[in-house]
Design an enzyme around this catalytic site. Structure first.
Site, short mmCIF file in Angstrom:
data_model
loop_
_atom_site.label_atom_id
_atom_site.label_comp_id
_atom_site.label_asym_id
_atom_site.label_seq_id
_atom_site.Cartn_x
_atom_site.Cartn_y
_atom_site.Cartn_z
N ARG A 114 17.29 -9.40 7.73
CA ARG A 114 17.88 -8.40 8.62
C ARG A 114 17.65 -8.69 10.10
NH1 ARG A 114 16.63 -5.89 3.80
NH2 ARG A 114 14.52 -5.45 4.44
N GLU A 170 1.60 -7.70 -0.36
CA GLU A 170 0.72 -6.79 -1.09
C GLU A 170 0.29 -7.45 -2.42
OE1 GLU A 170 2.55 -3.05 -1.62
OE2 GLU A 170 0.74 -2.12 -2.45
P1 AMP Z 1 5.58 -6.55 6.68
O1 AMP Z 1 5.39 -8.04 6.62
O2 AMP Z 1 4.68 -5.84 5.70
O3 AMP Z 1 5.49 -6.01 8.09
O4 AMP Z 1 7.03 -6.26 6.13
C1 AMP Z 1 8.16 -6.39 6.96
C2 AMP Z 1 9.31 -7.02 6.23
O5 AMP Z 1 9.54 -6.40 4.96
C3 AMP Z 1 10.59 -6.82 7.04
O6 AMP Z 1 11.35 -8.02 6.99
C4 AMP Z 1 11.29 -5.66 6.37
O7 AMP Z 1 12.68 -5.88 6.33
C5 AMP Z 1 10.68 -5.57 4.98
N1 AMP Z 1 10.22 -4.22 4.64
C6 AMP Z 1 8.94 -3.85 4.40
N2 AMP Z 1 8.85 -2.55 4.10
C7 AMP Z 1 10.10 -2.06 4.17
C8 AMP Z 1 10.67 -0.75 3.98
N3 AMP Z 1 9.92 0.33 3.68
N4 AMP Z 1 12.00 -0.60 4.15
C9 AMP Z 1 12.77 -1.67 4.48
N5 AMP Z 1 12.30 -2.92 4.66
C10 AMP Z 1 10.98 -3.12 4.50
#
Ligand code: AMP
Length: 192
Positions: free
Chosen positions: A79, A116
């Site tokens: 995205r 996770e």
């Molecule tokens: P993080 O590495 O944990 O910060 O996760 C961010 C990535 O995971 C981004 O590329 C987001 O598009 C996706 N992502 C994580 N959680 C969500 C969520 N609740 N809704 C949509 N996309 C998410």
């Protein structure tokens, strides 16, 4: 005043300041339990269905980043590929896609990061970013910050200076900001 109330007021204020942000926030669909139980998925595809909200999203980033001498906008698959390119075009920077493994055809550098459960990896073409480049990292959302941290590591390994990270949405309860190596994060919406 409890921490929760304080946090809610900060979110309200952000949205009250600019009616465009309220409209962007309302255009994002939240899908509970996708892609697995317990996740509140923030679906930006509904924002893309509203041309004014989509345009305002890009404009708010462009307003912040024009005239900052940014030479590269790095977008994170998938995205970050929606919001990054229009920002790059408007501010006169190159766009570099940071992709999941085995998607880029040329020579790549890779950066693994923890999820996770398990791990993932981002790759970037060698030569796309050069020493002296000033980079902005773009994604739709920051949760734990692991993805943005890996993106920043790739850019820094290629010799770029990361100026800032920019996302449409932050999930502040997950404290992803703390993983951004002291670099600033700019978001339009905080979601709880
Ligand atoms: P993080 O590495 O944990 O910060 O996760 C961010 C990535 O995971 C981004 O590329 C987001 O598009 C996706 N992502 C994580 N959680 C969500 C969520 N609740 N809704 C949509 N996309 C998410």
């Amino acid at each position: 005043m409890s921490k929760m109330v304080e946090a809610e007021e900060v979110q309200m204020k952000k949205e009250d300041d600019d009616p465009r942000i309220l409209a962007i926030s309302s255009s994002i669909r939240v899908v509970p339990n996708f892609p697995k139980p317990g996740i509140m998925f923030q679906d930006i595809t509904t924002l893309l269905l509203e041309p004014k909200a989509f345009r305002d999203t890009v404009d708010l980033f462009v307003q912040r980043y024009k005239d900052k001498n940014i030479s590269v906008v790095a977008g994170i698959e998938a995205r970050g590929f929606i919001f990054g390119p229009p920002i790059a075009l408007e501010i006169g920077a190159k766009f570099v896609p940071l992709r999941k493994p085995k998607k880029l055809p040329g020579e790549v550098i890779s950066e693994a990061y923890d999820l996770e459960y398990g791990s993932d990896c981002l790759q970037m073409h060698v030569g796309a970013v050069e020493p002296g480049d000033v980079a902005l990292v773009v994604d739709d959302l920051i949760a734990t910050g692991g993805t943005l941290c890996a993106a920043m590591n790739l850019l820094e390994r290629a010799g770029a200076e990361v100026l800032e990270c920019a996302c449409v949405i932050e999930l502040p309860e997950l404290k992803g900001r703390a993983r951004l190596k002291g670099k600033p994060l700019f978001v339009l919406i905080e979601s709880r």
